[in-house]
Design a protein around this motif. Structure first.
Motif, PDB file in Angstrom:
ATOM      1  N   SER A 154      86.609  58.364  -4.677  1.00 41.68           N
ATOM      2  CA  SER A 154      85.852  58.014  -5.871  1.00 41.68           C
ATOM      3  C   SER A 154      85.625  59.085  -6.807  1.00 41.68           C
ATOM      4  O   SER A 154      85.310  58.934  -8.078  1.00 41.68           O
ATOM      5  CB  SER A 154      84.431  57.365  -5.442  1.00 41.68           C
ATOM      6  N   ASN A 155      85.701  60.356  -6.464  1.00 44.42           N
ATOM      7  CA  ASN A 155      85.586  61.554  -7.264  1.00 44.42           C
ATOM      8  C   ASN A 155      86.919  61.859  -7.802  1.00 44.42           C
ATOM      9  O   ASN A 155      86.786  62.859  -8.915  1.00 44.42           O
ATOM     10  CB  ASN A 155      85.175  62.842  -6.664  1.00 44.42           C
ATOM     11  N   ILE A 156      87.938  61.207  -7.618  1.00 46.27           N
ATOM     12  CA  ILE A 156      89.192  61.465  -8.049  1.00 46.27           C
ATOM     13  C   ILE A 156      89.619  60.599  -9.053  1.00 46.27           C
ATOM     14  O   ILE A 156      89.429  59.337  -8.998  1.00 46.27           O
ATOM     15  CB  ILE A 156      90.242  61.495  -7.261  1.00 46.27           C
ATOM     16  N   GLN A 157      89.993  61.172 -10.450  1.00 50.17           N
ATOM     17  CA  GLN A 157      90.197  60.303 -11.457  1.00 50.17           C
ATOM     18  C   GLN A 157      91.513  60.163 -12.085  1.00 50.17           C
ATOM     19  O   GLN A 157      92.383  61.330 -11.951  1.00 50.17           O
ATOM     20  CB  GLN A 157      89.292  60.647 -12.680  1.00 50.17           C
ATOM     21  N   PRO A 158      92.109  59.266 -12.746  1.00 46.75           N
ATOM     22  CA  PRO A 158      93.345  59.274 -13.433  1.00 46.75           C
ATOM     23  C   PRO A 158      93.585  60.427 -14.324  1.00 46.75           C
ATOM     24  O   PRO A 158      92.483  60.479 -15.224  1.00 46.75           O
ATOM     25  CB  PRO A 158      93.742  57.825 -13.713  1.00 46.75           C
ATOM     26  N   LYS A 187     108.675  34.564  -7.849  1.00 42.00           N
ATOM     27  CA  LYS A 187     107.239  34.788  -6.957  1.00 42.00           C
ATOM     28  C   LYS A 187     106.678  36.044  -7.444  1.00 42.00           C
ATOM     29  O   LYS A 187     107.248  36.883  -8.221  1.00 42.00           O
ATOM     30  CB  LYS A 187     107.546  35.142  -5.361  1.00 42.00           C
ATOM     31  N   LYS A 188     105.319  36.196  -7.285  1.00 42.25           N
ATOM     32  CA  LYS A 188     104.830  37.354  -7.663  1.00 42.25           C
ATOM     33  C   LYS A 188     104.395  38.536  -6.850  1.00 42.25           C
ATOM     34  O   LYS A 188     103.673  38.031  -5.693  1.00 42.25           O
ATOM     35  CB  LYS A 188     103.410  36.668  -8.540  1.00 42.25           C
ATOM     36  N   VAL A 189     104.523  39.513  -7.033  1.00 36.16           N
ATOM     37  CA  VAL A 189     104.129  40.628  -6.082  1.00 36.16           C
ATOM     38  C   VAL A 189     103.087  41.759  -7.016  1.00 36.16           C
ATOM     39  O   VAL A 189     103.445  42.143  -7.979  1.00 36.16           O
ATOM     40  CB  VAL A 189     105.277  41.369  -5.628  1.00 36.16           C
ATOM     41  N   LEU A 190     102.215  41.988  -6.368  1.00 35.94           N
ATOM     42  CA  LEU A 190     101.204  42.936  -7.001  1.00 35.94           C
ATOM     43  C   LEU A 190     101.406  44.486  -6.437  1.00 35.94           C
ATOM     44  O   LEU A 190     101.472  44.590  -5.286  1.00 35.94           O
ATOM     45  CB  LEU A 190      99.702  42.749  -6.827  1.00 35.94           C
ATOM     46  N   ILE A 191     101.755  45.383  -7.134  1.00 38.04           N
ATOM     47  CA  ILE A 191     102.234  46.753  -6.793  1.00 38.04           C
ATOM     48  C   ILE A 191     101.100  47.646  -7.222  1.00 38.04           C
ATOM     49  O   ILE A 191     100.469  47.718  -8.466  1.00 38.04           O
ATOM     50  CB  ILE A 191     103.474  47.314  -7.307  1.00 38.04           C
ATOM     51  N   VAL A 192     100.606  48.235  -6.286  1.00 34.30           N
ATOM     52  CA  VAL A 192      99.495  49.340  -6.539  1.00 34.30           C
ATOM     53  C   VAL A 192      99.731  50.739  -6.099  1.00 34.30           C
ATOM     54  O   VAL A 192     100.076  50.919  -5.021  1.00 34.30           O
ATOM     55  CB  VAL A 192      98.200  48.892  -6.088  1.00 34.30           C
ATOM     56  N   ASP A 193      99.878  51.482  -7.009  1.00 37.25           N
ATOM     57  CA  ASP A 193     100.376  52.930  -6.907  1.00 37.25           C
ATOM     58  C   ASP A 193     100.031  53.815  -8.062  1.00 37.25           C
ATOM     59  O   ASP A 193     100.225  53.450  -9.184  1.00 37.25           O
ATOM     60  CB  ASP A 193     101.807  52.869  -6.756  1.00 37.25           C
ATOM     61  N   LEU A 243      90.765  50.476  -7.153  1.00 33.69           N
ATOM     62  CA  LEU A 243      89.851  49.936  -7.623  1.00 33.69           C
ATOM     63  C   LEU A 243      90.405  49.126  -8.856  1.00 33.69           C
ATOM     64  O   LEU A 243      89.572  47.963  -9.043  1.00 33.69           O
ATOM     65  CB  LEU A 243      88.665  50.984  -8.187  1.00 33.69           C
ATOM     66  N   ARG A 244      91.172  49.604  -9.733  1.00 36.63           N
ATOM     67  CA  ARG A 244      91.751  48.654 -10.838  1.00 36.63           C
ATOM     68  C   ARG A 244      92.220  47.276  -9.954  1.00 36.63           C
ATOM     69  O   ARG A 244      92.241  46.153 -10.691  1.00 36.63           O
ATOM     70  CB  ARG A 244      92.547  49.315 -11.632  1.00 36.63           C
ATOM     71  N   ALA A 245      93.213  47.569  -8.909  1.00 30.80           N
ATOM     72  CA  ALA A 245      93.603  46.407  -8.336  1.00 30.80           C
ATOM     73  C   ALA A 245      92.477  45.449  -7.709  1.00 30.80           C
ATOM     74  O   ALA A 245      92.708  44.262  -7.901  1.00 30.80           O
ATOM     75  CB  ALA A 245      94.490  46.590  -7.321  1.00 30.80           C
ATOM     76  N   LEU A 246      91.423  46.025  -7.139  1.00 34.40           N
ATOM     77  CA  LEU A 246      90.376  45.065  -6.499  1.00 34.40           C
ATOM     78  C   LEU A 246      89.751  44.259  -7.514  1.00 34.40           C
ATOM     79  O   LEU A 246      89.310  43.160  -7.525  1.00 34.40           O
ATOM     80  CB  LEU A 246      89.352  45.769  -5.885  1.00 34.40           C
ATOM     81  N   ALA A 265      99.000  54.343  -0.156  1.00 34.40           N
ATOM     82  CA  ALA A 265      97.627  54.724   0.487  1.00 34.40           C
ATOM     83  C   ALA A 265      96.872  55.698  -0.348  1.00 34.40           C
ATOM     84  O   ALA A 265      95.673  55.416  -0.253  1.00 34.40           O
ATOM     85  CB  ALA A 265      97.977  55.406   1.919  1.00 34.40           C
ATOM     86  N   GLU A 266      97.232  56.684  -1.053  1.00 31.39           N
ATOM     87  CA  GLU A 266      96.602  57.543  -1.707  1.00 31.39           C
ATOM     88  C   GLU A 266      96.559  57.319  -3.141  1.00 31.39           C
ATOM     89  O   GLU A 266      97.470  57.554  -3.942  1.00 31.39           O
ATOM     90  CB  GLU A 266      97.217  58.942  -1.543  1.00 31.39           C
ATOM     91  N   MET A 267      95.304  57.005  -3.775  1.00 28.78           N
ATOM     92  CA  MET A 267      95.054  56.813  -5.075  1.00 28.78           C
ATOM     93  C   MET A 267      93.555  57.314  -5.561  1.00 28.78           C
ATOM     94  O   MET A 267      92.866  57.029  -4.775  1.00 28.78           O
ATOM     95  CB  MET A 267      95.433  55.300  -5.245  1.00 28.78           C
ATOM     96  N   PRO A 268      93.656  57.451  -6.730  1.00 26.06           N
ATOM     97  CA  PRO A 268      92.353  58.101  -7.437  1.00 26.06           C
ATOM     98  C   PRO A 268      91.289  56.750  -7.107  1.00 26.06           C
ATOM     99  O   PRO A 268      91.756  55.527  -7.290  1.00 26.06           O
ATOM    100  CB  PRO A 268      92.602  58.073  -8.768  1.00 26.06           C
ATOM    101  N   GLU A 269      89.987  56.876  -7.240  1.00 29.02           N
ATOM    102  CA  GLU A 269      88.826  56.236  -7.202  1.00 29.02           C
ATOM    103  C   GLU A 269      88.863  55.367  -5.935  1.00 29.02           C
ATOM    104  O   GLU A 269      87.774  55.239  -5.318  1.00 29.02           O
ATOM    105  CB  GLU A 269      89.003  55.286  -8.518  1.00 29.02           C
ATOM    106  N   MET A 270      89.920  54.760  -5.604  1.00 26.10           N
ATOM    107  CA  MET A 270      89.884  53.740  -4.308  1.00 26.10           C
ATOM    108  C   MET A 270      91.292  53.899  -3.605  1.00 26.10           C
ATOM    109  O   MET A 270      92.211  53.582  -4.284  1.00 26.10           O
ATOM    110  CB  MET A 270      89.563  52.200  -4.510  1.00 26.10           C
ATOM    111  N   ASP A 271      91.383  54.482  -2.480  1.00 24.99           N
ATOM    112  CA  ASP A 271      92.756  54.455  -1.891  1.00 24.99           C
ATOM    113  C   ASP A 271      93.168  53.020  -1.390  1.00 24.99           C
ATOM    114  O   ASP A 271      92.472  52.115  -1.395  1.00 24.99           O
ATOM    115  CB  ASP A 271      92.849  55.464  -0.790  1.00 24.99           C
TER     116      ASP A 271
END
Length: 315
Positions: free
Chosen positions: A120-124, A185-191, A218-221, A245-251
């Motif tokens: 949560s302390n890591i920002q894009p 079909k739709k796929v959500l990619i979060v990276d 976080l944006r995906a959620l 697995a590893e992403m800013p704000e929410m992994d």
């Protein structure tokens, strides 16, 4: 120098807690950079290495590491800074890392320390720095009593410019009984890595799959919850979510936990797609409750996971 790293067991305890450990270092300048400790095998003094004629300009050479030949990459040059001069090597080190099932060394300057912090302390990085940058995120850390801006390097982009990653799908992988059903079909990619998103997008688009992208958990959620509030059936509208697995704000671990905790989308099919070493795979899958694990970057395995999910839905 290798003693600076925590044990694997200690680091895996961070999984699912939305926390990470950063190895901070300099590149011979005042800037502070970092990479996730999860990717680091060891930190060593600069070893002897042989230069390879005709190799990529960012490669300093090849060295023997624990019985295997590995490349040494000049990280400063790789992120478009001035290459490290030979007379600067007295303060240099090499970070041995494992990404996408490969081991390589990164030539850096001085190592600072390891910090335990929250995603949560890591920002894009700000959009104003453009798409050509080599950062996945930034944060602020107190170093020697002074708050410093720490730049987290997009190692996947660095490697993609050296190693040719192909997106071709092997013909013997394609299952004609399900391929036609994947179209539309739709796929959500979060990276958080634009390079990783492009690799996944370019692979799955060949199957006629519609790709939706978000750059952190976080944006995906928020996107998923907005769809739910609009009355959409996320579990059926999406073939799956593929998350890093590893992403800013929410992994990706916390994202998976949040999805599983919401009865409206608890059965959403989730594939963890990361560059982490294979020895962590099963433990992470079981701990966070995702359905599958695919190590980056393996187009055939990614397609097999998508086809397997489609088969389940056709039964």
């Amino acid at each position: 120098m290798s003693g600076i790293l925590a044990s694997v067991d200690q680091r895996t305890k961070l999984v699912g807690e939305n926390r990470l450990e950063l190895l901070m270092f300099r590149l011979g300048t005042r800037h502070v950079f970092a990479i996730n400790v999860f990717k680091v095998k060891e930190v060593i003094t600069v070893p002897a290495f042989n230069q390879m004629p005709g190799s990529h300009k960012n490669l300093r050479g090849v060295t023997n590491y624990r019985g295997s030949s590995i490349p040494i990459i000049d990280l400063r040059q790789a992120i478009k800074m001035k290459p490290m001069a030979d007379n600067e090597r007295h303060d240099a080190n090499v970070i041995i890392t494992e990404y996408n099932r490969t081991v390589q060394g990164f030539l850096i300057g001085s190592v600072l320390n390891i910090v335990n912090t929250s995603w949560s302390n890591i920002q894009p990085p700000p959009n104003s720095i453009g798409k050509a940058n080599y950062l996945t995120a930034i944060t602020q850390i107190e170093i020697d009593g002074k708050t410093e801006l720490v730049e987290i390097i997009d190692v996947e982009k660095v490697l993609a410019e050296i190693v040719d990653y192909h997106i071709e799908i092997s013909e013997d992988v394609l299952d004609e009984t399900v391929v036609d059903h994947l179209k539309g079909k739709k796929v959500l990619i979060v990276d958080d890595s634009a390079t990783a998103r492009q690799q996944t997008r370019d692979t799955l688009s060949q199957l006629g799959i519609e790709i939706i992208e978000e750059q952190d958990g976080l944006r995906a959620l928020k996107l998923l919850r907005r769809w739910l509030d609009e009355g959409k059936d996320v579990q059926n509208d999406l073939l799956m979510m593929i998350t890093d697995a590893e992403m800013p704000e929410m992994d990706g671990y916390m994202l998976t936990a949040e999805v599983r905790a919401d009865p409206r989308m608890k059965d959403l099919y989730i594939t963890l797609n990361t560059s982490l070493s294979g020895r962590f795979n099963q433990a992470m899958v079981e701990k966070v409750g995702c359905d599958k694990f695919v190590s980056k970057f393996q187009p055939d395995l990614l397609v097999e996971v998508v086809q397997e999910r489609m088969r389940e839905l056709l039964q």
